[in-house]
Write a protein that holds these residues in place. Structure first.
Motif, PDB file in Angstrom:
ATOM      1  N   GLU A  11       1.516   1.811  -2.369  1.00 31.02           N
ATOM      2  CA  GLU A  11       1.843   3.329  -2.028  1.00 31.02           C
ATOM      3  C   GLU A  11       2.806   3.246  -0.729  1.00 31.02           C
ATOM      4  OE1 GLU A  11      -0.241   7.572  -0.837  1.00 31.02           O
ATOM      5  OE2 GLU A  11      -1.326   6.015  -1.808  1.00 31.02           O
ATOM      6  N   SER A  12       2.388   2.204   0.133  1.00 35.95           N
ATOM      7  CA  SER A  12       3.053   2.376   1.488  1.00 35.95           C
ATOM      8  C   SER A  12       4.412   1.700   1.031  1.00 35.95           C
ATOM      9  CB  SER A  12       2.131   1.576   2.342  1.00 35.95           C
ATOM     10  OG  SER A  12       2.158   0.183   2.036  1.00 35.95           O
ATOM     11  N   GLU A  34       6.553   4.426  -0.261  1.00 38.55           N
ATOM     12  CA  GLU A  34       7.067   5.253   0.826  1.00 38.55           C
ATOM     13  C   GLU A  34       8.038   4.488   1.818  1.00 38.55           C
ATOM     14  OE1 GLU A  34       3.324   6.495   2.495  1.00 38.55           O
ATOM     15  OE2 GLU A  34       2.605   7.760   1.160  1.00 38.55           O
TER      16      GLU A  34
END
Length: 192
Positions: A184-185, A188
Motif C-alpha cells: 500500500e505504501s 501511494e
C-alpha cells in the motif's frame, strides 16, 4: 516493523529497512523463488530459440499457492469444472505460463538483489519507476501465496489482527499484514 515506502519523485520510491526487516523480506522472496521453480531446463544454458518456442503446462498446478499465482484464465474460480473452459484455460496456460513464471522469478530476484546490495544489514533501498513495478509484483505474489497458506478470505481478514500470540500462524500473519502495508505504501509513493 516500521519500514514503509516513501515517494522519491518521478514515480520512484525509497524504503528504509532495518536488518531484521531486510532479512525477513529477503527470506520470503527466496522462498517465493523456490516455490515458482527454476523454469524450463532449470539451468538456462539451453538453446535460446528452443526456449522461445517452448510450451508450458496445460494443467493448473496442484499446489494451491501456485494455483493462485497461476490461475486458470477461463471459468469460474470456485465453480464446477466446465470442460470447454478447462480446455481453453489449458491452451492459454500452455502459451503464457512460462513467461509469467519467468516474470515472477525476475521480480523476486530483483528484490533479492536489491536487498543483497544492503550487505546483510539494514539500509535505504532506492527504486526508480520500473523497479517500483517489479517490487509491486513481487510483494503482490508474496501476499497471494501467504494468503493461500493462511487460508485468508475477505470475511476474516480483520480477525488476523486479533490472533493470540500463542497461535502458530502469528508470524506468518504478521508478515502478511506487513507486506500489505509495504504494498500500500509503495502504491501511494508511486502515485505522488
Amino acid at each position: 516493523m516500521a519500514g514503509l515506502f516513501e515517494s522519491a519523485g518521478a514515480g520512484g520510491a525509497v524504503l528504509a529497512l532495518d536488518e531484521l526487516e531486510a532479512s525477513i523480506l529477503r527470506s520470503l522472496e527466496v522462498q517465493m523463488l523456490e516455490l515458482i521453480g527454476p523454469g524450463p531446463g532449470g539451468d538456462g544454458d539451453g538453446d535460446p530459440l528452443a526456449a522461445l518456442f517452448a510450451e508450458g503446462p496445460t494443467e493448473a498446478p496442484d499446489d494451491p499457492a501456485l494455483a493462485r499465482l497461476f490461475p486458470d484464465a477461463y471459468g469460474d474460480p470456485g465453480g464446477p469444472a466446465d470442460p470447454r473452459s478447462a480446455e481453453a484455460s489449458g491452451e492459454f496456460r500452455r502459451y503464457t505460463e512460462l513467461d509469467l513464471r519467468a516474470r515472477k522469478r525476475d521480480d523476486a530476484l530483483h528484490v533479492v538483489r536489491a536487498l543483497d546490495g544492503l550487505g546483510g544489514e539494514g539500509g535505504l533501498v532506492s527504486l526508480d519507476a520500473p523497479a517500483c513495478l517489479r517490487w509491486l509484483g513481487a510483494l503482490n505474489d508474496l501476499r497471494l501465496a501467504l494468503g493461500v497458506r493462511l487460508e485468508v478470505t475477505e470475511d476474516d481478514e480483520q480477525g488476523l489482527y486479533d490472533l493470540p500470540d500463542a497461535d502458530d500462524r502469528k508470524p506468518l500473519v504478521m508478515a502478511y499484514l506487513w507486506l500489505g502495508a509495504l504494498q500500500e505504501s509503495l502504491l501511494e509513493a508511486v502515485a505522488d
